[in-house]
Write a protein that holds these residues in place. Structure first.
Motif, PDB file in Angstrom:
ATOM      1  N   PRO A  16      16.997  64.222  21.717  1.00 30.40           N
ATOM      2  CA  PRO A  16      18.432  63.906  21.632  1.00 30.40           C
ATOM      3  C   PRO A  16      19.194  64.490  22.806  1.00 30.40           C
ATOM      4  O   PRO A  16      18.802  65.505  23.385  1.00 30.40           O
TER       5      PRO A  16
ATOM      6  N   MET B 148      23.239  65.222  23.551  1.00 31.22           N
ATOM      7  CA  MET B 148      24.640  65.109  23.164  1.00 31.22           C
ATOM      8  C   MET B 148      25.533  65.622  24.291  1.00 31.22           C
ATOM      9  O   MET B 148      25.105  66.428  25.123  1.00 31.22           O
ATOM     10  N   CYS B 149      26.744  65.121  24.320  1.00 29.43           N
ATOM     11  CA  CYS B 149      27.669  65.399  25.416  1.00 29.43           C
ATOM     12  C   CYS B 149      28.802  66.285  24.914  1.00 29.43           C
ATOM     13  O   CYS B 149      29.546  65.903  24.005  1.00 29.43           O
ATOM     14  N   ASP B 150      28.951  67.449  25.531  1.00 24.81           N
ATOM     15  CA  ASP B 150      30.039  68.344  25.159  1.00 24.81           C
ATOM     16  C   ASP B 150      31.390  67.755  25.529  1.00 24.81           C
ATOM     17  O   ASP B 150      32.411  68.082  24.920  1.00 24.81           O
TER      18      ASP B 150
ATOM     19  N   THR C  16      32.246  65.561  22.463  1.00 25.36           N
ATOM     20  CA  THR C  16      32.432  66.306  21.210  1.00 25.36           C
ATOM     21  C   THR C  16      33.468  67.420  21.330  1.00 25.36           C
ATOM     22  O   THR C  16      33.744  68.095  20.338  1.00 25.36           O
TER      23      THR C  16
ATOM     24  N   GLY D 277      31.461  67.658  15.881  1.00 26.64           N
ATOM     25  CA  GLY D 277      30.141  67.563  16.485  1.00 26.64           C
ATOM     26  C   GLY D 277      29.843  68.670  17.467  1.00 26.64           C
ATOM     27  O   GLY D 277      28.672  69.004  17.697  1.00 26.64           O
TER      28      GLY D 277
ATOM     29  N   SER E 107      26.354  71.501  19.105  1.00 22.74           N
ATOM     30  CA  SER E 107      25.986  71.402  20.518  1.00 22.74           C
ATOM     31  C   SER E 107      24.969  72.458  20.939  1.00 22.74           C
ATOM     32  O   SER E 107      23.914  72.136  21.486  1.00 22.74           O
TER      33      SER E 107
ATOM     34  N   SER F 137      21.641  72.091  19.515  1.00 20.00           N
ATOM     35  CA  SER F 137      20.873  70.940  19.990  1.00 20.00           C
ATOM     36  C   SER F 137      19.859  71.351  21.045  1.00 20.00           C
ATOM     37  O   SER F 137      18.837  70.685  21.217  1.00 20.00           O
TER      38      SER F 137
END
Length: 602
Positions: free
Chosen positions: A111, A113-115, A118, A123, A127, A130
């Motif tokens: 995965p 995810m983009c800070d 979020t 979400g 972070s 993740s």
């Protein structure tokens, strides 16, 4: 060049501190390597499962163990600009590996995810965790024991550290990190910051703000400011885990494609595992590059966790001891006006590494994915008549407003400092904080959630000098989110002439700007740290010059305050309850894995 005595001493202390754990780690790698290609020990049914989807020729070669089989582990998704270019990489890499005499299989996805997406949302509380999920997903991908090497595709905040941690658990395997590069320059970062602050003051509306943001983040590639994503690239190249010059070439260019193909060919040729490359000297080189560029404070945790995965006990004391002797050679937003493309054009990683090597601030005698020694990382790639070649960069920066030599640095010391005192231990990024704001002594305004601070700001209740304490934001509380939504408001208060600072057990990362922010405060409030006992009006002193963080009040006899908001349920957060229970301290890497200080049985 003789190694600087402080760099030598810090490295020696890390080696001594890590002797037992590093030896145990290398022993495990040795045992694994003695067994040879793992797939040769598979039972017939096991191997058939692993070969079922291969073509006839690949089945023949893998069955006979005649070719190296390379795992591709990718963080591709097409929502995140930094990872969207990775879509085409597996096919490019498979062809390149085949040309080099190997075979490649897409082993698994992780995965990403983009800070940025979020930020300020629920979400964000997933972070930091993740990173460890990415590490575990990488381990799952490699756990099939079908592979003789790995290509690790990722760019952003927690993804690259997670890929590294996962790959180091299979440290006998050669591995090359394969980046995607930054998007071309868009709206200048300082203009973006100005517009954000105008919006925070209520002087412009959401449509104008959105238009500015869309001009900043406008195409495939990594965001161009010097946050955690670009710091990742800087640090891992300095550690010898990218091909030289691979970090900051824009996606969609012929040179980017040539570098990607070269990574596929190179991993087939490597004869030493990633666990041998990531030794104490490589870790120090990464740390020096971080300090010399005023990089993301997230790496005060990520580097500790990466080192631990290789059996190396890195501590914040090592950061504190190196920072005074490593000059700041780069200013990339938020440290200055330039973006990462300007840094790259001025000489980039190659000029930086050359300067640091020439002044004894980096270890030259290291292994890298390009071969023996860090000297190769003074060379920049180019296409000449369609062929990829490397050549040594010039001895001068082409733009000293962005990148300078050691003889004329932007600052004599590194941009990250460690604070210690009666409020615990924290880190502060000072590379963009005005000298007159590096010491703030003022009454505390205590908040248990960032929304409380923002509500007080919007209500006009935050005039005067104060230290904003935003607690219960540590890893055990709510996963340690970044708190960038506070930055525009704090910037407004500074521009109004108020002397303000932030103290938090949460994060701010590489995008923190002119606000003095003592972050990652540990022990955190949820662990009974001093922040839990603070009250409004307690006098707090943040002194980045002296390296201290103190409360000038007696906290004895008080009961610790709990969080005012339950931020652990909904939007997937309840699934991470075990992580919040197990996670270590920020200065131990904020990881759910065993730290390097505790030897793990072979």
């Amino acid at each position: 060049m003789t190694l600087h005595p402080v760099v030598a001493d810090v490295t020696a202390r890390i080696e001594a501190r890590s002797a037992a754990t590093r030896s145990a780690y290398l022993a495990r790698l040795g045992e694994a390597a003695q067994r040879g290609p793992a797939r040769t020990a598979h039972g017939c049914a096991n191997l058939a499962h692993g070969l079922a989807a291969c073509g006839a020729d690949e089945k023949l070669l893998l069955k006979a163990a005649e070719r190296r089989n390379i795992a591709i582990v990718s963080a591709y998704n097409d929502m995140l600009s930094a990872h969207q270019p990775l879509e085409r990489y597996p096919q490019l890499l498979k062809r390149a590996v085949k040309d080099a005499g190997g075979i490649a299989q897409f082993a698994g996805g992780v995965p990403a995810m983009c800070d940025g997406i979020t930020q300020g949302r629920a979400g964000m509380e997933l972070s930091l965790f993740s990173r460890d999920v990415v590490a575990m997903a990488t381990a799952v991908a490699l756990a099939h024991d079908m592979f003789d090497g790995a290509l690790l595709l990722g760019v952003c905040d927690k993804i690259v550290p997670g890929l590294l941690i996962g790959a180091l658990s299979f440290g006998r395997l050669p591995a090359v990190l394969v980046p995607a590069g930054p998007m071309p320059s868009g709206l200048p970062n300082r203009e973006k910051s100005r517009i954000r602050q105008l919006h925070a003051e209520g002087k412009i509306g959401k449509p104008e703000l959105l238009e500015a943001e869309l001009q900043s983040y406008h195409s495939p590639g990594t965001c161009t400011f010097y946050g955690t994503a670009n710091t990742n690239q800087m640090v891992v190249e300095a550690m010898g885990l990218h091909l030289p010059g691979a970090s900051f070439v824009n996606p969609g260019t012929p040179l980017r494609e040539a570098l990607t193909r070269a990574a596929g060919r190179r991993v087939v040729e490597l004869d030493h595992g990633i666990g041998e490359i990531v030794d104490e000297r490589a870790v120090v080189n990464g740390l020096v590059a971080l300090l010399a560029t005023g990089g993301s404070t997230n790496h005060t945790m990520h580097l500790v966790a990466i080192a631990a995965a290789a059996g190396i006990a890195l501590t914040w004391d090592d950061f504190a001891e190196l920072s005074p002797v490593v000059p700041q050679l780069a200013t990339v937003y938020p440290n200055g006006a330039a973006d990462i493309n300007h840094f790259h054009a001025a000489g980039g990683v190659q000029f930086l590494v050359g300067e640091l090597l020439d002044h004894g601030l980096m270890h030259a005698d290291v292994r890298t994915v390009a071969g023996e020694g860090l000297e190769r990382y003074r060379e920049a790639p180019a296409l000449v008549d369609g062929e990829l070649v490397w050549s040594r960069v010039g001895q001068a920066s082409s733009d000293e407003s962005v990148l300078r030599p050691v003889r004329a640095p932007f600052a004599p010391d590194g941009g990250i400092r460690v604070l210690d005192g009666t409020l615990g231990r924290a880190v502060i990024k000072v590379s963009t904080v005005a000298p007159e704001l590096r010491v703030i002594e003022a009454p505390a305004r205590v908040f248990d959630h960032q929304s409380e601070f923002l509500a007080a700001f919007e209500a006009g209740g935050l005039d005067g000098d104060f230290v904003a304490v935003v607690r219960h934001q540590g890893p055990r509380a709510n996963g340690m989110p970044e708190l960038h939504k506070l930055t525009p408001a704090l910037g407004v208060l500074i521009d109004r002439g108020h002397r303000v600072a932030l103290v938090t057990d949460g994060r701010m990362s590489g995008a923190s700007g002119k606000v003095p922010a003592a972050i990652h405060c540990t022990p955190e409030a949820a662990g009974g740290g001093p922040l839990a006992y603070l009250r409004d009006g307690d006098l707090v002193r943040v002194d980045a010059d002296a390296g201290t963080l103190d409360v000038l009040a007696d906290l004895g006899g008080r009961e610790p305050a709990g969080p005012a908001v339950d931020a652990t349920l909904g939007t997937g957060r309840e699934l991470f309850g075990a992580f919040r229970h197990l996670v270590g301290r920020a200065d131990d890497g904020a990881s759910v894995f065993a730290p390097a200080f505790e030897p793990v049985a072979a």
